[in-house]
Motif scaffolding. Structure first.
Motif, short mmCIF file in Angstrom:
data_model
loop_
_atom_site.label_atom_id
_atom_site.label_comp_id
_atom_site.label_asym_id
_atom_site.label_seq_id
_atom_site.Cartn_x
_atom_site.Cartn_y
_atom_site.Cartn_z
N ALA A 8 40.50 32.38 37.01
CA ALA A 8 41.01 32.06 35.34
C ALA A 8 40.65 33.89 35.20
N GLY A 9 41.35 34.40 36.22
CA GLY A 9 41.28 35.50 35.73
C GLY A 9 42.53 36.00 34.58
N ILE A 10 43.16 37.26 34.73
CA ILE A 10 44.27 37.54 34.08
C ILE A 10 45.23 36.96 34.54
N ILE A 30 41.07 26.37 37.90
CA ILE A 30 40.06 25.63 38.76
C ILE A 30 39.27 27.57 39.11
N ARG A 32 35.84 29.51 39.36
CA ARG A 32 33.59 29.74 39.90
C ARG A 32 33.22 29.95 39.92
N VAL A 41 35.09 46.01 31.04
CA VAL A 41 35.19 47.25 29.48
C VAL A 41 37.14 47.23 29.45
N GLY A 42 37.72 48.25 29.48
CA GLY A 42 39.42 48.81 28.89
C GLY A 42 39.96 48.32 29.82
N GLY A 177 41.01 36.85 43.08
CA GLY A 177 40.59 38.39 42.54
C GLY A 177 40.40 38.79 44.64
N GLY A 321 48.57 38.32 41.81
CA GLY A 321 47.92 39.59 41.48
C GLY A 321 46.47 40.09 42.37
C1 LIG Z 1 34.08 40.58 36.21
C2 LIG Z 1 35.28 40.99 35.91
C3 LIG Z 1 35.25 42.92 35.58
C4 LIG Z 1 36.89 43.07 35.53
N1 LIG Z 1 35.98 44.47 34.91
C5 LIG Z 1 37.78 45.23 34.49
C6 LIG Z 1 37.86 46.66 33.85
O1 LIG Z 1 36.80 46.58 33.24
N2 LIG Z 1 38.53 47.33 34.05
C7 LIG Z 1 39.84 46.81 34.78
O2 LIG Z 1 40.79 47.78 34.47
N3 LIG Z 1 39.72 45.63 35.58
C8 LIG Z 1 38.68 45.02 35.50
N4 LIG Z 1 38.41 44.28 36.41
C9 LIG Z 1 39.38 43.84 37.35
C10 LIG Z 1 40.39 43.37 36.68
O3 LIG Z 1 40.64 42.19 35.38
C11 LIG Z 1 41.80 43.00 37.89
O4 LIG Z 1 42.88 44.23 38.62
C12 LIG Z 1 43.49 42.33 36.27
O5 LIG Z 1 43.31 42.07 35.44
C13 LIG Z 1 44.07 41.39 37.77
O6 LIG Z 1 43.44 39.75 37.83
P1 LIG Z 1 42.88 38.71 38.61
O7 LIG Z 1 42.99 37.37 38.26
O8 LIG Z 1 44.19 39.29 39.88
O9 LIG Z 1 41.74 39.03 39.49
P2 LIG Z 1 40.88 39.05 38.64
O10 LIG Z 1 40.48 39.74 37.48
O11 LIG Z 1 39.67 39.03 40.10
O12 LIG Z 1 40.17 37.15 38.69
C14 LIG Z 1 39.69 36.77 40.02
C15 LIG Z 1 39.08 35.10 39.15
O13 LIG Z 1 39.01 34.49 40.06
C16 LIG Z 1 37.99 33.99 39.82
N5 LIG Z 1 36.58 33.40 41.25
C17 LIG Z 1 36.59 35.03 42.40
N6 LIG Z 1 36.94 33.48 43.92
C18 LIG Z 1 37.36 32.10 43.41
C19 LIG Z 1 37.47 31.09 44.10
N7 LIG Z 1 37.09 31.43 46.29
N8 LIG Z 1 37.18 29.58 43.83
C20 LIG Z 1 37.20 30.00 42.52
N9 LIG Z 1 37.89 30.96 41.74
C21 LIG Z 1 37.43 31.95 42.30
C22 LIG Z 1 36.96 35.14 39.27
O14 LIG Z 1 34.95 34.49 39.46
C23 LIG Z 1 37.31 35.28 38.30
O15 LIG Z 1 37.92 34.92 37.18
C24 LIG Z 1 37.37 43.52 36.29
C25 LIG Z 1 37.77 42.02 37.02
C26 LIG Z 1 36.24 41.38 37.06
C27 LIG Z 1 36.93 39.41 38.15
#
Ligand SMILES: Cc1cc2nc3c(=O)[nH]c(=O)nc-3n(C[C@H](O)[C@H](O)[C@H](O)COP(=O)(O)OP(=O)(O)OC[C@H]3O[C@@H](n4cnc5c(N)ncnc54)[C@H](O)[C@@H]3O)c2cc1C
Length: 446
Positions: A8-10, A30, A32, A41-42, A177, A321
């Motif tokens: 549930a990231g972006i 789902i 973690r 942060v930003g 992620g 992502g």
């Molecule tokens: C805590 C955090 C802080 C961040 N801070 C910044 C920032 O300040 N500035 C910036 O530019 N980018 C930041 N990022 C990165 C940025 O959010 C991502 O590069 C971008 O938004 C792409 O997001 P994503 O959803 O692909 O991955 P992510 O944002 O990493 O989200 C992945 C999600 O999957 C969940 N997850 C991981 N493994 C599992 C699993 N096995 N089972 C279920 N769930 C799982 C994680 O908890 C997370 O919520 C941060 C990421 C995180 C997780």
């Protein structure tokens, strides 16, 4: 069609919303973490991502928590101007660029997903441990009943107590992620994300307004750099008083010998040594050490990314992502690319949905998603590793390490413009191309 999204990231949340917009109803996310808190942060949402958020109906809500930079300006380490360009609406886009607090934006998406699919659509506290592809189950229930069978993806999750959750789905989207468990399962030899030996210190601080108050700045070169941009007045904490702004900053420096990637990252650090590293960076338009010293908290990260993969999809499970293509932050494109992935995937799956659970159509939709997004993000990764649009600062440093009277004595205007434009084309946000591109909102509904 039943779709399970891991993470549930972006990226994961934008996927759920994009699927909702495309008419899908059976969507579960789902995550973690057992609690979603406003971490990070930003981040910048560039106009190509803001277009998608607008078409998802979220424009006003995101704008309410955002600042909209009107300019991006690059400087050398002496604060001398290298390149500057308008951004967002000021650059002629139909959509603004928005700077948001990552955690606030994530919680906004969580709320929107719950509104669209119900309170139970996001399940917290379950960590994906693996997925089995193409498991045969009897149509409509009882396995082995001798009737028609269909193939499903079977995902297993574990919680903190060691209990297991097993979900079957027609499509699984792994948006888990940079440390993706599903990516690791498909690429067992890959190991930890490669580190380029740069250390990032991220923080926010309330500081006197600089330049026109709407400019994102970057100063320095490939060895040491400082980035700052304003956040919304009330972002994460108290509103800034008159004449001050809350800014997000990233200070960056090559790690000294002896520090390796097994170091304990992602924790708050003492600002004093970082202030010292930037002690000479007092420009007449910004006091860099003063900004760092004013930080509420500074978090330390290694600058890591992922090598591009030859494939994202196994069975009917695909990556999205950061799990698919984590990038260095040069170019501010991580979240924006995840949002583009989400919209593109939903667009293609909507085309398959009309042919009700036809495996071939789903396979073709996943292949089309990957064909659109994998080569594009691979190219972007290559450019980002070569500093992306920030290459202008490194060129200025190489050609005039002690500074210059006029940047055009050192780098011709046409060369600077070419670097800026070629990155925008690769990342999908060249103004004319973006303004004219057709919408990713599908006409076919599931
Ligand atoms: C805590 C955090 C802080 C961040 N801070 C910044 C920032 O300040 N500035 C910036 O530019 N980018 C930041 N990022 C990165 C940025 O959010 C991502 O590069 C971008 O938004 C792409 O997001 P994503 O959803 O692909 O991955 P992510 O944002 O990493 O989200 C992945 C999600 O999957 C969940 N997850 C991981 N493994 C599992 C699993 N096995 N089972 C279920 N769930 C799982 C994680 O908890 C997370 O919520 C941060 C990421 C995180 C997780």
């Amino acid at each position: 069609m039943k779709i399970v999204i891991i993470g549930a990231g972006i990226g994961g949340l934008a996927t759920a919303l994009s699927l909702g917009r495309a008419g899908f109803e059976d969507v579960t996310v789902i995550e973690r973490a057992s609690e979603l808190r406003p971490l990070g942060v930003g981040i910048n949402l560039l106009p190509h991502a803001v277009r998608e958020l607008t078409e998802l109906g979220l424009a006003d809500r995101v704008a309410a928590i955002a600042a909209a930079p009107g300019r991006l300006a690059y400087f050398n380490r002496f604060g001398q101007p290298v390149w500057s360009e308008p951004r967002g609406l000021d650059a002629g886009y139909r959509w603004p660029q928005l700077s948001v607090h990552r955690g606030e934006f994530q919680l906004l998406l969580v709320e929107a997903v719950r509104e669209r699919f119900g309170a139970d659509a996001i399940r917290l506290g379950w960590r994906a441990t693996g997925v089995e592809h193409g498991v045969e189950v009897a149509e409509g229930g009882a396995e082995g009943a001798g009737g028609a069978v269909r193939r499903v993806e079977r995902v297993r999750f574990a919680d903190a107590a060691g209990d297991e959750l097993v979900l079957d789905a027609d499509v699984v989207v792994a948006a888990d992620g940079i440390h993706s468990a599903i990516r690791a399962q498909a690429n067992p030899g890959e190991g930890a994300p490669p580190w380029n030996r740069l250390v990032l210190w991220r923080g926010t601080a309330v500081v006197p307004t600089y330049l026109d108050g709407r400019t994102m700045i970057m100063a320095g070169d490939a060895e040491q750099k400082f980035v700052a941009y304003p956040l919304a007045a009330g972002a994460t904490g108290e509103a800034a008083p008159e004449g001050f702004a809350r800014v997000n900053f990233i200070a960056e420096r090559r790690a000294p010998e002896g520090v390796d990637e097994t170091a304990d990252w992602n924790h708050a650090v003492d600002p004093a040594p970082i202030v010292e590293l930037f002690a000479d960076w007092r420009f007449d338009w910004l006091d860099v050490p003063g900004v760092i010293a004013a930080a509420d908290e500074i978090l330390e990260y290694p600058m890591v990314d992922r090598d591009p993969l030859a494939s994202w999809t196994v069975g009917r499970t695909t990556l999205l992502g950061d799990a698919a293509h984590a990038l260095y932050p040069n170019g501010s494109n991580g979240a924006s690319q995840a949002i583009l992935d989400a919209r593109t995937l939903a667009f293609h799956l909507a085309g398959a949905a009309g042919e009700a659970a036809d495996d071939t159509a789903i396979d073709a939709a996943l292949a089309a998603y990957e064909a659109d997004r994998r080569p594009a993000t691979t190219k972007l990764s290559d450019m980002t590793r070569q500093l992306g649009p920030e290459r202008v600062m490194q060129l200025a440093h190489e050609r005039a390490p002690q500074g210059f009277a006029d940047i055009h004595d050192v780098i011709p205007e046409a060369e600077l413009r070419q670097i800026a434009d070629s990155y925008k084309v690769a990342a999908g946000f060249h103004p004319e191309l973006l303004n004219q591109r057709s919408s990713l909102t599908p006409q076919v509904h599931a």
